[in-house]
Design an enzyme around this catalytic site. Sequence first.
Site, short mmCIF file in Angstrom:
data_model
loop_
_atom_site.label_atom_id
_atom_site.label_comp_id
_atom_site.label_asym_id
_atom_site.label_seq_id
_atom_site.Cartn_x
_atom_site.Cartn_y
_atom_site.Cartn_z
N ASP A 99 31.59 18.15 44.01
CA ASP A 99 30.35 18.90 44.16
C ASP A 99 30.53 19.85 45.34
O ASP A 99 30.89 19.41 46.44
CB ASP A 99 29.17 17.97 44.42
CG ASP A 99 28.85 17.08 43.23
OD1 ASP A 99 29.48 17.24 42.17
OD2 ASP A 99 27.96 16.21 43.37
N ASP A 144 19.92 14.92 33.50
CA ASP A 144 19.78 14.07 34.67
C ASP A 144 18.43 13.38 34.58
O ASP A 144 17.40 14.04 34.37
CB ASP A 144 19.86 14.89 35.95
CG ASP A 144 21.19 15.63 36.07
OD1 ASP A 144 22.14 15.22 35.38
OD2 ASP A 144 21.26 16.59 36.84
#
Length: 269
Positions: free
Chosen positions: A10, A132
């Site tokens: 990330d 998500d």
Amino acid sequence: MNFIVYPALDIRNGAVVRLQQGDYARQTRYDDQVLPRAQAFADSGATWMHLVDLDAAKAGGYTLAPLLRQITRATGLQVQTGGGVRSRDDVVRILDAGAARVVIGSLAVRQMACVIEWLQAFGPERITVALDTRQDAGGVWRLPVHGWTEVAEATLDVLAQQYAAAGLRHLLCTDIARDGMLSGPNMDVYTYLRALVPAVQLQVSGGARDVADVVAAKMAGCAGIVLGKALLEGRLALKEAVQHGSVADPGDPLPCGELTEPVCRYRSV
């Protein structure tokens, strides 16, 4: 099934970071050695990696195309990547930069018709829908969007079924409550999704901490697992995870979702 282990990076402000439960205020910064880390993934036997633009996930406008080109050219890894994908032009630009798959999150929740059009235009092997999710007090799996700062009206089960009916092949589901927590994946939600949309290649994301979690995801019939914090903090050896993920299982229910043909270019689409 050829189970795929996706080591993940990330990126925020050019650095490798991890968020806890999707909270930008709860960030751990590791370093800015993105390319060396990607090369280490390849050296450990990974064939894919998962790359996230956290800045774009919040503000829009994918910014990692130059880095993506470097990674694919230097390492030979196939990369699925996303963050801030808002338009068809974004998809084209990311594919042209060398991505094997483009990950679409918030837009997949807000503008399903648009994403289905891209599935048809670019092909189901080039798109990963990322849902998500966070379970509310009533047990319903909700869908936070825009860097997990807002909650959509749609629910996980409804969207998963609608995308499956539209021909989606790759679905990445992250349980936000487990993300970055090293508490183990919530296999209940993945078992539920496997039963709900059995034709979809499901990727486990959030909470993986050890080889046992990799094996659990594979045995549940999932197509792959995303590994982040456990690798960054040295709690899990990627080589070992890849080896366990590649062990043949005669009971595997689905064929491999791994890409085998060369990555195409889409300027003419």
